[in-house]
Design a protein around this motif. Structure first.
Motif, PDB file in Angstrom:
ATOM      1  N   HIS A 298       0.873  -1.165   0.000  1.00 14.82           N
ATOM      2  CA  HIS A 298       0.000   0.000   0.000  1.00 14.82           C
ATOM      3  C   HIS A 298       0.916   1.221   0.000  1.00 14.82           C
ATOM      4  O   HIS A 298       1.612   1.465   0.993  1.00 14.82           O
ATOM      5  CB  HIS A 298      -0.873   0.026   1.257  1.00 14.82           C
ATOM      6  N   GLY A 299       0.928   1.976  -1.115  1.00 14.15           N
ATOM      7  CA  GLY A 299       1.891   3.063  -1.195  1.00 14.15           C
ATOM      8  C   GLY A 299       1.249   4.439  -1.342  1.00 14.15           C
ATOM      9  O   GLY A 299       0.114   4.553  -1.803  1.00 14.15           O
ATOM     10  N   ASP A 300       1.998   5.472  -0.937  1.00 17.55           N
ATOM     11  CA  ASP A 300       1.523   6.835  -1.202  1.00 17.55           C
ATOM     12  C   ASP A 300       1.751   7.140  -2.687  1.00 17.55           C
ATOM     13  O   ASP A 300       2.215   6.281  -3.443  1.00 17.55           O
ATOM     14  CB  ASP A 300       2.220   7.843  -0.280  1.00 17.55           C
ATOM     15  N   GLU A 301       1.451   8.364  -3.128  1.00 15.05           N
ATOM     16  CA  GLU A 301       1.525   8.684  -4.561  1.00 15.05           C
ATOM     17  C   GLU A 301       2.906   8.421  -5.156  1.00 15.05           C
ATOM     18  O   GLU A 301       3.041   7.844  -6.228  1.00 15.05           O
ATOM     19  CB  GLU A 301       1.134  10.145  -4.801  1.00 15.05           C
ATOM     20  N   ALA A 302       3.926   8.828  -4.416  1.00 19.65           N
ATOM     21  CA  ALA A 302       5.288   8.650  -4.927  1.00 19.65           C
ATOM     22  C   ALA A 302       5.599   7.178  -5.165  1.00 19.65           C
ATOM     23  O   ALA A 302       6.272   6.818  -6.133  1.00 19.65           O
ATOM     24  CB  ALA A 302       6.297   9.258  -3.946  1.00 19.65           C
ATOM     25  N   VAL A 303       5.103   6.329  -4.284  1.00 18.96           N
ATOM     26  CA  VAL A 303       5.353   4.892  -4.427  1.00 18.96           C
ATOM     27  C   VAL A 303       4.534   4.323  -5.589  1.00 18.96           C
ATOM     28  O   VAL A 303       5.024   3.508  -6.370  1.00 18.96           O
ATOM     29  CB  VAL A 303       5.033   4.149  -3.108  1.00 18.96           C
ATOM     30  N   GLN A 304       3.293   4.806  -5.701  1.00 17.78           N
ATOM     31  CA  GLN A 304       2.428   4.332  -6.792  1.00 17.78           C
ATOM     32  C   GLN A 304       3.031   4.633  -8.157  1.00 17.78           C
ATOM     33  O   GLN A 304       2.903   3.846  -9.092  1.00 17.78           O
ATOM     34  CB  GLN A 304       1.043   4.992  -6.709  1.00 17.78           C
ATOM     35  N   GLN A 305       3.690   5.810  -8.269  1.00 13.75           N
ATOM     36  CA  GLN A 305       4.272   6.196  -9.559  1.00 13.75           C
ATOM     37  C   GLN A 305       5.296   5.190 -10.060  1.00 13.75           C
ATOM     38  O   GLN A 305       5.451   4.978 -11.260  1.00 13.75           O
ATOM     39  CB  GLN A 305       4.928   7.583  -9.456  1.00 13.75           C
ATOM     40  N   GLY A 306       5.968   4.544  -9.125  1.00 11.90           N
ATOM     41  CA  GLY A 306       7.017   3.622  -9.523  1.00 11.90           C
ATOM     42  C   GLY A 306       6.495   2.255  -9.942  1.00 11.90           C
ATOM     43  O   GLY A 306       7.209   1.491 -10.578  1.00 11.90           O
ATOM     44  N   SER A 307       5.270   1.925  -9.562  1.00 14.21           N
ATOM     45  CA  SER A 307       4.794   0.570  -9.845  1.00 14.21           C
ATOM     46  C   SER A 307       3.273   0.542  -9.930  1.00 14.21           C
ATOM     47  O   SER A 307       2.583   1.085  -9.065  1.00 14.21           O
ATOM     48  CB  SER A 307       5.269  -0.386  -8.747  1.00 14.21           C
ATOM     49  N   SER A 308       2.755  -0.100 -10.965  1.00 11.79           N
ATOM     50  CA  SER A 308       1.303  -0.144 -11.160  1.00 11.79           C
ATOM     51  C   SER A 308       0.654  -1.143 -10.204  1.00 11.79           C
ATOM     52  O   SER A 308      -0.549  -1.099  -9.966  1.00 11.79           O
ATOM     53  CB  SER A 308       0.983  -0.542 -12.604  1.00 11.79           C
ATOM     54  N   SER A 309       1.451  -2.021  -9.615  1.00 15.29           N
ATOM     55  CA  SER A 309       0.866  -3.046  -8.752  1.00 15.29           C
ATOM     56  C   SER A 309       0.738  -2.592  -7.296  1.00 15.29           C
ATOM     57  O   SER A 309       0.387  -3.366  -6.419  1.00 15.29           O
ATOM     58  CB  SER A 309       1.718  -4.311  -8.820  1.00 15.29           C
ATOM     59  N   VAL A 310       1.046  -1.315  -7.049  1.00 11.96           N
ATOM     60  CA  VAL A 310       0.942  -0.793  -5.683  1.00 11.96           C
ATOM     61  C   VAL A 310      -0.482  -0.310  -5.421  1.00 11.96           C
ATOM     62  O   VAL A 310      -1.060   0.418  -6.226  1.00 11.96           O
ATOM     63  CB  VAL A 310       1.952   0.358  -5.474  1.00 11.96           C
ATOM     64  N   VAL A 311      -1.046  -0.740  -4.286  1.00 10.54           N
ATOM     65  CA  VAL A 311      -2.391  -0.308  -3.885  1.00 10.54           C
ATOM     66  C   VAL A 311      -2.273   1.084  -3.254  1.00 10.54           C
ATOM     67  O   VAL A 311      -1.383   1.305  -2.432  1.00 10.54           O
ATOM     68  CB  VAL A 311      -2.975  -1.282  -2.832  1.00 10.54           C
ATOM     69  N   PRO A 312      -3.144   2.034  -3.652  1.00 13.80           N
ATOM     70  CA  PRO A 312      -3.061   3.360  -3.024  1.00 13.80           C
ATOM     71  C   PRO A 312      -3.283   3.282  -1.507  1.00 13.80           C
ATOM     72  O   PRO A 312      -4.222   2.629  -1.053  1.00 13.80           O
ATOM     73  CB  PRO A 312      -4.197   4.148  -3.692  1.00 13.80           C
ATOM     74  N   ALA A 313      -2.408   3.908  -0.751  1.00 15.79           N
ATOM     75  CA  ALA A 313      -2.532   3.889   0.717  1.00 15.79           C
ATOM     76  C   ALA A 313      -3.446   5.021   1.175  1.00 15.79           C
ATOM     77  O   ALA A 313      -3.408   6.124   0.622  1.00 15.79           O
ATOM     78  CB  ALA A 313      -1.152   4.052   1.352  1.00 15.79           C
ATOM     79  N   THR A 314      -4.271   4.735   2.171  1.00 14.07           N
ATOM     80  CA  THR A 314      -5.113   5.764   2.780  1.00 14.07           C
ATOM     81  C   THR A 314      -4.555   6.068   4.172  1.00 14.07           C
ATOM     82  O   THR A 314      -3.658   5.360   4.655  1.00 14.07           O
ATOM     83  CB  THR A 314      -6.548   5.254   2.938  1.00 14.07           C
ATOM     84  N   ASP A 315      -5.114   7.096   4.813  1.00 13.61           N
ATOM     85  CA  ASP A 315      -4.691   7.424   6.178  1.00 13.61           C
ATOM     86  C   ASP A 315      -4.829   6.221   7.103  1.00 13.61           C
ATOM     87  O   ASP A 315      -4.037   6.038   8.034  1.00 13.61           O
ATOM     88  CB  ASP A 315      -5.539   8.579   6.719  1.00 13.61           C
ATOM     89  N   GLU A 316      -5.841   5.423   6.831  1.00 11.79           N
ATOM     90  CA  GLU A 316      -6.082   4.253   7.673  1.00 11.79           C
ATOM     91  C   GLU A 316      -4.917   3.268   7.608  1.00 11.79           C
ATOM     92  O   GLU A 316      -4.596   2.606   8.597  1.00 11.79           O
ATOM     93  CB  GLU A 316      -7.364   3.576   7.205  1.00 11.79           C
ATOM     94  N   ASP A 317      -4.298   3.180   6.418  1.00 16.02           N
ATOM     95  CA  ASP A 317      -3.180   2.242   6.290  1.00 16.02           C
ATOM     96  C   ASP A 317      -2.043   2.574   7.251  1.00 16.02           C
ATOM     97  O   ASP A 317      -1.399   1.689   7.798  1.00 16.02           O
ATOM     98  CB  ASP A 317      -2.651   2.245   4.848  1.00 16.02           C
ATOM     99  N   TRP A 318      -1.795   3.879   7.446  1.00 14.15           N
ATOM    100  CA  TRP A 318      -0.684   4.265   8.338  1.00 14.15           C
ATOM    101  C   TRP A 318      -0.932   3.773   9.754  1.00 14.15           C
ATOM    102  O   TRP A 318       0.005   3.603  10.529  1.00 14.15           O
ATOM    103  CB  TRP A 318      -0.470   5.782   8.332  1.00 14.15           C
TER     104      TRP A 318
END
Lengths: 425, 425
Positions: A298-318
């Motif tokens: 589960h990644g923030d935007e910067a992490v998502q940019q690097g990989s399409s298989s990353v699930v967008p992280a929400t505040d709850e994930d933290w």
């Protein structure tokens, strides 16, 4: 209604009677010598092996009932005993005899100007109330740790393990009969209704401390409702912060270990914070390594940019303790941001920085509020055995009495001994 | 109903906002150096004297309101400030600067076989919630002890001292503005309704510990209702046991001192247990000496036989903390009986044996369950200053975290610092 009232009286009588017996036994236990306590542990160890068939046949009843009630496999596994597991339990008792007895230890000694000779010594706490889930090994573990430290114990396990627990406590008590310790030192509540536990929460007259052992919900129920002081062993939302200067292989190895070596435990890693420059150069390598271990990211935007298989992280994930093959990753600019994130979302358990920059490490050590802070090591080491304590009561996430992995001294209190020759004030 | 709801929201906002500010300040405070903290204490000390007129005029409002409301003389006396009392408070702050700063102290240091370098250090607890009665000196005392140990504090005093407390906290904060410590470290709840205190009891998100300071009822209310961990400073039903072999003059002197030197405090003696042989020879002397000090004696039958002026003691007397010029006396046959009586009726505070027999003393020391046990000395010494701690948070009657007189270390927690070079599990 009348029946309910009668039932409640019966319950209260079982609890009150057993707690009273435990309290009486605690006074005797406090006087036991180290050798008397160790001898009792050795007898219990032998008795567990001797009565193995009895324990396993009673345990089989719980397993059968659990399966019939649709208990899932992992719970059945926690509940199940077999010869090797009993052997482990018996061996652990022998290990325990080899540890130093903290009771009677002189902690401080000084003389006051008026001639009073002061000594601060370790004494047992008294009576420990243990509230736990369907793990019969806790019955042996908790009882033996309490006996070693001169404490009596009132056990309240799960109804799903009641046959196993009854058998184990019978065996322990038959062993105690052969020892110099009081049989009444180990008490099991056979009434496992919720109300019994609730009554234990407020039994300040007889219980000196409550230790809940189990899931977050059990622990929170005890913390929220108990008037007896609680030793809280809580959740672990642990972080790895990978600093700008982190060695790449070390950072990836530690992240993989902290996340995947045993994801179901409280000291496993749940969020990885990555410094932006390091991320720019090495994040894909970290992501690939985690995904190769089947870890969902589960990644923030910067992490998502690097990989399409990353699930967008929400505040709850933290704030989530996944306890499985999932991890949250966030890119941060500075140690400051990492510290702020961890102090906001963490549970003050175990936090690590991977870095080669001494100033960053010192800042992290000084500013992170947690039981254990690590430099260049996995959070998985937060454990009484890994810390060299030889035993573990649990890992405290509270700040009073004991914090972090708790060894035998966490089951002790203190007493001031003052020797005078007629001093008055 | 709507109005009530609004009121509750306002209350919760004051409490929540101030607790949040305190928590933020706590992170800053944890980083403060010893010199920064001591400098702040010196500035507060000077500011209290500089703004003496302001504090005394605000205090006069509370006194006037109290008298108008029919407050009794002893409560008015506790509430009243004057120049000498302010001077004492200012001096105590300077004394505090001279004590060792426990924060950062290394408590343990070792290396694990895998190369992990472990250090256990002292850290602040975080945010302390203080709930107390109408003694404005506690406002300065508690705030300064917390600042010295790097803790933020949320103060909730009595409505009868609200003007004094507001003035004092304003002065402290004006002093903090001139220091390197955050002004937000000291927070006073101006809403002194009962509900506000109840909300504090359960504010686990922001408060790390609650310390009630006041009468038994206040303390029990906090213990019975708080989910935040409580540092309990409780009642003292203290005993003097006069053994068969006790020196007569010493026994009488200590009994008189422990009972009469300051009967209103928790470490004063409430019951005297006298061994039968000693009683046969010397009880009249003890009774006469106590009566000469205007002490009313509640005695068992054996004591009554010796004197017609003895009030018959009931079971309730053995459990009573008189806190005045009254004492219970019971004749016992052996140290065993004395120990049994004390462990049954005592509050585990301070217990003394007067004896010249080493075996009796050792038995008493081993078997009595109390924070402090004395041989041939008055129980009146159970006190942080008398123990040489230089400061006192209170006298803990609980068994976890701290027991007996609490000095600065009782306001600290610990943290494990672990240094590795790539260790994984």
């Amino acid at each position: 209604m009348t029946e309910l009232l009668q039932e409640e009286q019966v319950t209260e009588t079982e609890l009150t009677l057993k707690a009273q017996e435990a309290k009486k036994a605690a006074f005797q236990l406090a006087k036991a010598t180290t050798e008397e306590k160790n001898e009792a542990l050795r007898i219990i160890s032998a008795q567990l092996l001797e009565e193995q068939d009895f324990i396993l046949s009673e345990n089989a009843k719980d397993i059968a009932a659990g399966k019939q009630a649709g208990m899932n496999d992992s719970l059945v596994d926690r509940l199940a005993l077999d010869a090797p597991r009993l052997k482990d339990m018996a061996d652990a008792l022998i290990q325990l005899t080899r540890l130093n007895d903290p009771i009677g230890e002189t902690l401080e000694k000084w003389e006051q100007p008026n001639g009073l000779a002061m000594t601060k010594i370790r004494v047992p706490i008294g009576v420990v109330g243990m509230i736990y889930e369907a793990r019969p090994n806790v019955t042996v573990d908790a009882s033996s740790l309490c006996l070693k430290t001169g404490n009596a114990i009132v056990l309240r396990g799960s109804s799903t393990a009641i046959n196993s627990n009854k058998a184990i406590v019978q065996v322990i008590r038959r062993a105690l009969e052969k020892s110099k310790l009081p049989v009444e030192a180990v008490q099991l509540l056979e009434d496992t209704r919720r109300e019994t536990a609730s009554q234990m929460f407020k039994l300040n007259e007889y219980l000196d401390v409550l230790i809940p052992r189990g899931g977050a919900k059990l622990i929170q129920t005890v913390v929220q409702n108990a008037t007896v002081p609680v030793l809280e062993t809580g959740a672990g939302n642990c972080h790895i912060y990978i600093d700008k200067t982190a060695d790449v292989k070390m950072a990836v190895d530690i992240a993989i270990n902290a996340k995947t070596q045993r994801p179901s435990v409280c000291n496993s890693c749940e969020t990885i914070l990555v410094q932006r420059d390091w991320a720019a150069a090495h994040l894909p390598e970290l992501v690939t390594a985690l995904q190769a271990q089947d870890v969902t990211i589960h990644g923030d935007e910067a992490v998502q940019q690097g990989s399409s298989s990353v699930v967008p992280a929400t505040d709850e994930d933290w704030a989530t303790e996944y306890l499985g093959f999932e991890v949250a990753i966030r890119v941060v600019d500075t140690v400051d941001q990492a510290v702020q994130h961890i102090n906001q979302y963490g549970t003050k358990h175990s936090e690590a920085i991977i870095s080669t920059d001494a100033a960053s490490v010192e800042q992290f050590f000084n500013e992170i509020d947690a039981a254990a802070v690590y430099h260049n090591a996995s959070t998985r080491f937060t454990d009484g055995f890994e810390f060299g304590f030889g035993a573990e009561i649990g890992i405290s996430t509270q700040k009073l009495h004991a914090r972090g992995p708790m060894g035998l001294p966490a089951l002790t209190s203190t007493k001031y001994i003052v020797r005078g020759n007629g001093q008055i004030k």
